[in-house]
Design an enzyme around this catalytic site. Structure first.
Site, PDB file in Angstrom:
ATOM      1  N   ASP A  49       0.853  -1.196   0.000  1.00  0.00           N
ATOM      2  CA  ASP A  49       0.000   0.000   0.000  1.00  0.00           C
ATOM      3  C   ASP A  49       0.894   1.253   0.000  1.00  0.00           C
ATOM      4  O   ASP A  49       1.857   1.329   0.772  1.00  0.00           O
ATOM      5  CB  ASP A  49      -0.843  -0.055   1.295  1.00  0.00           C
ATOM      6  CG  ASP A  49      -1.911   1.021   1.354  1.00  0.00           C
ATOM      7  OD1 ASP A  49      -2.374   1.463   0.298  1.00  0.00           O
ATOM      8  OD2 ASP A  49      -2.294   1.383   2.493  1.00  0.00           O
ATOM      9  N   HIS A  50       0.591   2.209  -0.843  1.00  0.00           N
ATOM     10  CA  HIS A  50       1.336   3.480  -0.891  1.00  0.00           C
ATOM     11  C   HIS A  50       2.849   3.306  -1.018  1.00  0.00           C
ATOM     12  O   HIS A  50       3.619   3.989  -0.325  1.00  0.00           O
ATOM     13  CB  HIS A  50       1.034   4.352   0.339  1.00  0.00           C
ATOM     14  CG  HIS A  50      -0.340   4.910   0.319  1.00  0.00           C
ATOM     15  ND1 HIS A  50      -0.711   5.970  -0.471  1.00  0.00           N
ATOM     16  CD2 HIS A  50      -1.461   4.514   0.965  1.00  0.00           C
ATOM     17  CE1 HIS A  50      -1.995   6.220  -0.308  1.00  0.00           C
ATOM     18  NE2 HIS A  50      -2.485   5.339   0.547  1.00  0.00           N
ATOM     19  N   HIS A  53      -7.244   9.917   4.724  1.00  0.00           N
ATOM     20  CA  HIS A  53      -6.754   8.860   5.610  1.00  0.00           C
ATOM     21  C   HIS A  53      -6.966   9.271   7.063  1.00  0.00           C
ATOM     22  O   HIS A  53      -6.913  10.454   7.382  1.00  0.00           O
ATOM     23  CB  HIS A  53      -5.270   8.599   5.359  1.00  0.00           C
ATOM     24  CG  HIS A  53      -4.995   8.014   4.001  1.00  0.00           C
ATOM     25  ND1 HIS A  53      -4.268   8.673   3.049  1.00  0.00           N
ATOM     26  CD2 HIS A  53      -5.365   6.845   3.455  1.00  0.00           C
ATOM     27  CE1 HIS A  53      -4.185   7.918   1.963  1.00  0.00           C
ATOM     28  NE2 HIS A  53      -4.849   6.806   2.178  1.00  0.00           N
ATOM     29  N   GLY A  54      -7.180   8.293   7.919  1.00  0.00           N
ATOM     30  CA  GLY A  54      -7.378   8.588   9.344  1.00  0.00           C
ATOM     31  C   GLY A  54      -8.842   8.901   9.610  1.00  0.00           C
ATOM     32  O   GLY A  54      -9.680   8.834   8.702  1.00  0.00           O
ATOM     33  N   GLY A  93      -8.834   5.692   2.235  1.00  0.00           N
ATOM     34  CA  GLY A  93      -9.329   6.509   3.340  1.00  0.00           C
ATOM     35  C   GLY A  93     -10.756   6.191   3.742  1.00  0.00           C
ATOM     36  O   GLY A  93     -11.545   7.097   4.036  1.00  0.00           O
ATOM     37  N   ALA A  94     -11.115   4.899   3.793  1.00  0.00           N
ATOM     38  CA  ALA A  94     -12.520   4.539   4.034  1.00  0.00           C
ATOM     39  C   ALA A  94     -12.907   4.524   5.513  1.00  0.00           C
ATOM     40  O   ALA A  94     -14.101   4.522   5.832  1.00  0.00           O
ATOM     41  CB  ALA A  94     -12.829   3.189   3.401  1.00  0.00           C
ATOM     42  N   ASN A 147     -10.116   0.611   0.748  1.00  0.00           N
ATOM     43  CA  ASN A 147      -9.031   0.453   1.730  1.00  0.00           C
ATOM     44  C   ASN A 147      -9.460   0.862   3.142  1.00  0.00           C
ATOM     45  O   ASN A 147      -9.911   2.001   3.336  1.00  0.00           O
ATOM     46  CB  ASN A 147      -7.855   1.365   1.358  1.00  0.00           C
ATOM     47  CG  ASN A 147      -7.109   0.904   0.130  1.00  0.00           C
ATOM     48  OD1 ASN A 147      -7.510  -0.032  -0.553  1.00  0.00           O
ATOM     49  ND2 ASN A 147      -5.994   1.561  -0.154  1.00  0.00           N
ATOM     50  N   THR A 185      -7.261   2.605   9.506  1.00  0.00           N
ATOM     51  CA  THR A 185      -7.389   3.188  10.850  1.00  0.00           C
ATOM     52  C   THR A 185      -8.420   2.446  11.713  1.00  0.00           C
ATOM     53  O   THR A 185      -8.166   2.176  12.886  1.00  0.00           O
ATOM     54  CB  THR A 185      -7.779   4.678  10.721  1.00  0.00           C
ATOM     55  OG1 THR A 185      -6.809   5.323   9.889  1.00  0.00           O
ATOM     56  CG2 THR A 185      -7.799   5.364  12.074  1.00  0.00           C
TER      57      THR A 185
HETATM   58  P1  13P Z   1      -7.986   4.748   6.496  1.00  0.00           P
HETATM   59  O1  13P Z   1      -6.893   4.656   7.490  1.00  0.00           O
HETATM   60  O2  13P Z   1      -8.702   6.042   6.508  1.00  0.00           O
HETATM   61  O3  13P Z   1      -8.918   3.573   6.569  1.00  0.00           O
HETATM   62  O4  13P Z   1      -7.311   4.675   5.046  1.00  0.00           O
HETATM   63  C1  13P Z   1      -6.774   3.479   4.620  1.00  0.00           C
HETATM   64  C2  13P Z   1      -6.082   3.601   3.324  1.00  0.00           C
HETATM   65  O5  13P Z   1      -6.538   4.253   2.415  1.00  0.00           O
HETATM   66  C3  13P Z   1      -4.830   2.875   3.161  1.00  0.00           C
HETATM   67  O6  13P Z   1      -4.262   3.110   1.932  1.00  0.00           O
END
Ligand code: 13P
Length: 284
Positions: free
Chosen positions: A82-83, A180-181, A209-210, A230, A233
């Site tokens: 991821d990323h 994210h978060g 960022g879900a 995704n 958090t």
């Molecule tokens: P969250 O931490 O907001 O769930 O985002 C996860 C994400 O997009 C990981 O790439």
């Protein structure tokens, strides 16, 4: 079964109008929880690790944990970076046996992002590995990379078409207002933009960022064409809450006891997310 790549699963999800959950794992218990939940729900699943997670224990440790656990179940499991923040980390992950990678050049200029994503996708494709890249910027903080809300540039549909043609990637992470978060207020997603992108782009689309996005918004995103969602958090928070609940009791010092509580909390949460995304039963 053995680990599988992401692109076939995502294409199937796109046709079936559901999404596959991509869950960030930090340790063995989270790996077990995510795969057990997917197995129970008969759903394909993607496990992913960020660069800081990979730095914590090394890509081989996570790849091996995930592949050993995947062998125990009959649902497809993808091991995804991821990323990915450099070509080198992507290459290292591919060498380690990751079956899917993301290269995140979204902080670069458009042309630099194209060049980095293309080079990375070429390298991965030669090894039979699928590549996700990002266009536009998801807000918030992921690892040490922070994007202020006003700088969060949304994905431009016409540019997305050009980006995909020039990079040869298999899936695209779109920026439509998620971060994210956890969110400070109610997130506002640009569904019109998502529809416009879906109308002109044929490859699977990814929502980052879900965590903290209301269920109806996630459902709407999937209806409008998102096929990978995704979550990081919320899983971390659930794990820690589970551990804390046990540590409150006096005399608990066996890591197996409190880690199992974290694992169970993550398993329940992942099952809920799989139901939300509509992928249950799709691995049958
Ligand atoms: P969250 O931490 O907001 O769930 O985002 C996860 C994400 O997009 C990981 O790439």
């Amino acid at each position: 079964m053995a680990l599988v790549g992401s692109s076939e699963l995502l294409k199937k999800a796109q046709q079936g109008r559901y999404a596959i959950g991509a869950f960030n794992a930090e340790n063995m218990e989270m790996v077990q929880a995510i795969i057990d939940a997917a197995d129970e729900m008969k759903s394909p699943v993607i496990i992913q690790t960020t660069p800081s997670t990979v730095a914590y224990a090394g890509p081989d440790m996570y790849q091996k944990m995930v592949s050993v656990k995947a062998e125990e179940v009959s649902v497809p499991v993808v091991m995804h970076l991821d990323h990915g923040n450099s070509f080198e980390l992507c290459r290292r992950s591919v060498e380690s046996g990751y079956t899917s990678i993301m290269i995140d050049g979204s902080g670069l200029s458009y042309n630099e992002n194209v060049e980095l994503s293309r080079r990375t996708a070429d390298m991965a494709r030669a090894e039979g590995v699928d590549t996700e890249a990002e266009l536009g910027t998801v807000g918030g903080k992921e690892d040490s990379h922070e994007v202020s809300d006003k700088d969060a540039l949304y994905t431009n549909p016409a540019q997305a078409v050009d980006f995909i043609a020039r990079t040869g990637i298999q899936s695209l992470a779109v920026a439509i207002g998620t971060a994210h978060g956890f969110y400070k207020g109610e997130p506002r997603l640009d569904f019109d933009r998502l529809s416009e992108i879906r109308n002109v782009v044929s490859i699977p689309l990814v929502l980052h960022g879900a965590s903290g996005v209301p269920d109806e918004m996630i459902k709407m995103s999937v209806e409008l064409g998102i096929c990978k969602v995704n979550f990081a958090t919320e899983l971390r928070a659930a794990y820690t809450k589970g551990v804390r609940s046990i540590l409150k009791e006096d005399g608990i010092f066996d890591p197996k006891k409190y880690s199992a509580a974290g694992r169970e909390a993550v398993r329940q949460l992942v099952k809920e997310k799989i139901l939300l995304l509509g992928s249950e039963g799709s691995a049958l």
